[in-house]
Design a protein around this motif. Structure first.
Motif, PDB file in Angstrom:
ATOM      1  N   GLU A  85       0.839  -1.206   0.000  1.00  0.00           N
ATOM      2  CA  GLU A  85       0.000   0.000   0.000  1.00  0.00           C
ATOM      3  C   GLU A  85       0.873   1.254   0.000  1.00  0.00           C
ATOM      4  O   GLU A  85       0.572   2.231  -0.696  1.00  0.00           O
ATOM      5  N   GLY A  86       1.971   1.224   0.777  1.00  0.00           N
ATOM      6  CA  GLY A  86       2.894   2.360   0.786  1.00  0.00           C
ATOM      7  C   GLY A  86       3.551   2.558  -0.565  1.00  0.00           C
ATOM      8  O   GLY A  86       3.722   3.692  -1.033  1.00  0.00           O
ATOM      9  N   PHE A  87       3.916   1.452  -1.206  1.00  0.00           N
ATOM     10  CA  PHE A  87       4.508   1.529  -2.542  1.00  0.00           C
ATOM     11  C   PHE A  87       3.548   2.169  -3.542  1.00  0.00           C
ATOM     12  O   PHE A  87       3.919   3.046  -4.322  1.00  0.00           O
ATOM     13  N   PHE A  88       2.289   1.724  -3.513  1.00  0.00           N
ATOM     14  CA  PHE A  88       1.341   2.252  -4.487  1.00  0.00           C
ATOM     15  C   PHE A  88       1.078   3.741  -4.246  1.00  0.00           C
ATOM     16  O   PHE A  88       0.937   4.514  -5.204  1.00  0.00           O
ATOM     17  N   SER A  89       1.025   4.162  -2.995  1.00  0.00           N
ATOM     18  CA  SER A  89       0.859   5.589  -2.687  1.00  0.00           C
ATOM     19  C   SER A  89       2.036   6.390  -3.224  1.00  0.00           C
ATOM     20  O   SER A  89       1.868   7.461  -3.816  1.00  0.00           O
ATOM     21  N   GLU A  90       3.244   5.866  -3.030  1.00  0.00           N
ATOM     22  CA  GLU A  90       4.451   6.534  -3.519  1.00  0.00           C
ATOM     23  C   GLU A  90       4.444   6.613  -5.043  1.00  0.00           C
ATOM     24  O   GLU A  90       4.738   7.654  -5.642  1.00  0.00           O
ATOM     25  N   LEU A  91       4.079   5.516  -5.688  1.00  0.00           N
ATOM     26  CA  LEU A  91       4.044   5.476  -7.153  1.00  0.00           C
ATOM     27  C   LEU A  91       3.009   6.455  -7.698  1.00  0.00           C
ATOM     28  O   LEU A  91       3.285   7.193  -8.651  1.00  0.00           O
ATOM     29  N   SER A  92       1.824   6.465  -7.098  1.00  0.00           N
ATOM     30  CA  SER A  92       0.765   7.369  -7.564  1.00  0.00           C
ATOM     31  C   SER A  92       1.195   8.826  -7.412  1.00  0.00           C
ATOM     32  O   SER A  92       0.955   9.657  -8.296  1.00  0.00           O
ATOM     33  N   ARG A  93       1.839   9.126  -6.288  1.00  0.00           N
ATOM     34  CA  ARG A  93       2.297  10.500  -6.051  1.00  0.00           C
ATOM     35  C   ARG A  93       3.360  10.902  -7.073  1.00  0.00           C
ATOM     36  O   ARG A  93       3.320  12.000  -7.643  1.00  0.00           O
ATOM     37  N   ASP A  94       4.312  10.010  -7.325  1.00  0.00           N
ATOM     38  CA  ASP A  94       5.363  10.310  -8.300  1.00  0.00           C
ATOM     39  C   ASP A  94       4.800  10.511  -9.697  1.00  0.00           C
ATOM     40  O   ASP A  94       5.230  11.397 -10.442  1.00  0.00           O
ATOM     41  N   CYS A  95       3.821   9.677 -10.072  1.00  0.00           N
ATOM     42  CA  CYS A  95       3.238   9.785 -11.410  1.00  0.00           C
ATOM     43  C   CYS A  95       2.440  11.086 -11.563  1.00  0.00           C
ATOM     44  O   CYS A  95       2.282  11.600 -12.672  1.00  0.00           O
ATOM     45  N   THR A  96       1.930  11.596 -10.464  1.00  0.00           N
ATOM     46  CA  THR A  96       1.161  12.843 -10.516  1.00  0.00           C
ATOM     47  C   THR A  96       2.086  14.054 -10.514  1.00  0.00           C
ATOM     48  O   THR A  96       1.915  14.994 -11.290  1.00  0.00           O
ATOM     49  N   GLN A  97       3.089  14.025  -9.658  1.00  0.00           N
ATOM     50  CA  GLN A  97       3.953  15.192  -9.475  1.00  0.00           C
ATOM     51  C   GLN A  97       5.030  15.322 -10.542  1.00  0.00           C
ATOM     52  O   GLN A  97       5.404  16.428 -10.920  1.00  0.00           O
ATOM     53  N   ASN A  98       5.532  14.193 -11.035  1.00  0.00           N
ATOM     54  CA  ASN A  98       6.686  14.227 -11.932  1.00  0.00           C
ATOM     55  C   ASN A  98       6.345  13.992 -13.394  1.00  0.00           C
ATOM     56  O   ASN A  98       7.220  13.812 -14.218  1.00  0.00           O
ATOM     57  N   SER A  99       5.070  13.972 -13.714  1.00  0.00           N
ATOM     58  CA  SER A  99       4.650  13.760 -15.101  1.00  0.00           C
ATOM     59  C   SER A  99       4.063  15.041 -15.662  1.00  0.00           C
ATOM     60  O   SER A  99       3.469  15.842 -14.930  1.00  0.00           O
ATOM     61  N   LEU A 100       4.241  15.222 -16.950  1.00  0.00           N
ATOM     62  CA  LEU A 100       3.619  16.373 -17.606  1.00  0.00           C
ATOM     63  C   LEU A 100       2.110  16.256 -17.564  1.00  0.00           C
ATOM     64  O   LEU A 100       1.381  17.238 -17.514  1.00  0.00           O
ATOM     65  N   GLU A 101       1.643  15.024 -17.569  1.00  0.00           N
ATOM     66  CA  GLU A 101       0.207  14.755 -17.514  1.00  0.00           C
ATOM     67  C   GLU A 101      -0.031  13.640 -16.502  1.00  0.00           C
ATOM     68  O   GLU A 101       0.668  12.630 -16.516  1.00  0.00           O
ATOM     69  N   PRO A 102      -0.984  13.813 -15.559  1.00  0.00           N
ATOM     70  CA  PRO A 102      -1.236  12.771 -14.550  1.00  0.00           C
ATOM     71  C   PRO A 102      -1.507  11.418 -15.192  1.00  0.00           C
ATOM     72  O   PRO A 102      -2.170  11.328 -16.226  1.00  0.00           O
ATOM     73  N   THR A 103      -0.970  10.373 -14.600  1.00  0.00           N
ATOM     74  CA  THR A 103      -1.114   9.027 -15.130  1.00  0.00           C
ATOM     75  C   THR A 103      -2.072   8.221 -14.255  1.00  0.00           C
ATOM     76  O   THR A 103      -1.876   8.132 -13.048  1.00  0.00           O
ATOM     77  N   ASP A 104      -3.097   7.666 -14.856  1.00  0.00           N
ATOM     78  CA  ASP A 104      -4.040   6.816 -14.128  1.00  0.00           C
ATOM     79  C   ASP A 104      -3.490   5.396 -14.058  1.00  0.00           C
ATOM     80  O   ASP A 104      -3.155   4.799 -15.085  1.00  0.00           O
ATOM     81  N   LEU A 105      -3.425   4.852 -12.841  1.00  0.00           N
ATOM     82  CA  LEU A 105      -2.846   3.531 -12.631  1.00  0.00           C
ATOM     83  C   LEU A 105      -3.871   2.573 -12.040  1.00  0.00           C
ATOM     84  O   LEU A 105      -4.781   2.991 -11.328  1.00  0.00           O
ATOM     85  N   PHE A 106      -3.678   1.309 -12.334  1.00  0.00           N
ATOM     86  CA  PHE A 106      -4.479   0.262 -11.698  1.00  0.00           C
ATOM     87  C   PHE A 106      -3.524  -0.856 -11.341  1.00  0.00           C
ATOM     88  O   PHE A 106      -2.887  -1.448 -12.213  1.00  0.00           O
ATOM     89  N   CYS A 107      -3.416  -1.136 -10.049  1.00  0.00           N
ATOM     90  CA  CYS A 107      -2.458  -2.133  -9.567  1.00  0.00           C
ATOM     91  C   CYS A 107      -3.201  -3.269  -8.891  1.00  0.00           C
ATOM     92  O   CYS A 107      -4.032  -3.039  -7.999  1.00  0.00           O
ATOM     93  N   THR A 108      -2.914  -4.490  -9.297  1.00  0.00           N
ATOM     94  CA  THR A 108      -3.535  -5.661  -8.676  1.00  0.00           C
ATOM     95  C   THR A 108      -2.446  -6.547  -8.077  1.00  0.00           C
ATOM     96  O   THR A 108      -1.329  -6.617  -8.597  1.00  0.00           O
ATOM     97  N   VAL A 109      -2.808  -7.215  -6.987  1.00  0.00           N
ATOM     98  CA  VAL A 109      -1.844  -8.012  -6.225  1.00  0.00           C
ATOM     99  C   VAL A 109      -2.320  -9.451  -6.160  1.00  0.00           C
ATOM    100  O   VAL A 109      -3.456  -9.727  -5.755  1.00  0.00           O
ATOM    101  N   GLY A 110      -1.456 -10.374  -6.554  1.00  0.00           N
ATOM    102  CA  GLY A 110      -1.799 -11.787  -6.518  1.00  0.00           C
ATOM    103  C   GLY A 110      -1.659 -12.369  -5.124  1.00  0.00           C
ATOM    104  O   GLY A 110      -1.270 -11.695  -4.169  1.00  0.00           O
ATOM    105  N   THR A 111      -1.963 -13.629  -4.991  1.00  0.00           N
ATOM    106  CA  THR A 111      -1.856 -14.317  -3.708  1.00  0.00           C
ATOM    107  C   THR A 111      -0.392 -14.480  -3.316  1.00  0.00           C
ATOM    108  O   THR A 111       0.504 -14.475  -4.157  1.00  0.00           O
TER     109      THR A 111
END
Length: 281
Positions: A85-111
């Protein structure tokens, strides 16, 4: 790719992993993440977020036609969910702050699995959950669950209720009906997406027909073909809900203005009628 394909662990594969600085123990914990981006997504951004947020476990990543694949290993099973969960929050923040255009992400986690040979099972579970991005929406982290995905059956009177609310101009109730419809579909992810979109087409088409009957003209999407094309292009259930609510609010705001104009005209006509004999008029 051989790891996640389920083809088994061969000596050549282990040797190649060791050459790459990766050492997989035969016993341990392994888990696979699949990440898809709706727009341009840079692997360097992913790796930076991985290194920042997943310091307590090892990982490696790759990419294929299904998205960006991350394999986690050597982690504490009791805390890995919070780390992800911490990783995904960090990734979402980086994609929003460091991109010219916000990137929509969808992350799924297996067993979580117990051997390298089972990594393919975890991957398939993560990949299965990717099929439900339409219902979950982007910018979500979803862990695998094995619950049966049921199909939604709408009440037969649903459309009649909406039509009645429109005629009564019950704006708040109309919006709640649309939100309830969205919630109902979210509980039944086994519903074919085309059926969901067809239902929303009927809702918005109903709004447009009522608008036309009352003399309200929308700036665009007034033809049935272009309306369907817009709905068909929607990527998520949430987007369909937002579009429907926008059209409801647009219609009702226009009707309020028309009512205001009608009342003003009626006031003027009444004044003239009451003061017709006044020579100053």
């Amino acid at each position: 790719n051989q790891l996640i394909s389920g083809q088994g662990i061969t000596p050549d594969l282990l040797r190649n992993l060791q050459l790459a600085g990766l050492s997989l123990a035969q016993n341990g914990s392994f888990r696979v993440l699949v990440i898809r981006a709706a727009t341009v997504f840079f692997p360097s951004t992913l790796r930076y977020a991985l290194e920042c947020a997943l310091k307590d476990c090892s990982f490696f990543d790759s990419a294929n036609e299904n998205g960006h694949i991350v394999v986690l290993y050597d982690f504490d099973p009791s805390s890995i969910s919070a780390s992800i969960e911490g990783f995904f929050s960090e990734l979402s923040r980086d994609c929003t702050q460091n991109s010219l255009e916000p990137t929509d992400l969808f992350c799924t986690v297996g067993t979580s699995v117990d051997s390298p040979e089972q990594i393919g099972d975890s991957y398939r579970c993560a990949l299965e959950m990717q099929e439900f991005v339409f219902f979950y929406g982007y910018n979500r982290l979803v862990f695998y669950n094995s619950e049966e995905k049921t199909r939604c059956v709408l009440p037969t009177q649903f459309k009649d209720n909406l039509s009645l609310l429109l005629k009564k101009q019950a704006y708040g109730d109309m919006e709640e009906q649309v939100k309830d419809l969205c919630h109902l579909f979210s509980l039944h992810m086994g519903t074919p997406i085309i059926e969901v979109k067809r239902s929303f087409f009927e809702v918005i088409d109903l709004i447009f027909r009522e608008a036309k009957a009352r003399g309200v003209h929308f700036d665009e999407l007034t033809e049935e073909k272009s309306l369907w094309e817009n709905i068909f292009a929607a990527r998520t259930l949430g987007q369909l809900q937002d579009d429907a609510l926008y059209n409801i609010r647009y219609l009702f705001e226009k009707l309020k203005k028309l009512d205001s104009v009608d009342k003003s005209i009626a006031t003027v006509v009444k004044y003239i009628h009451n003061n017709y004999a006044d020579s100053k008029l």
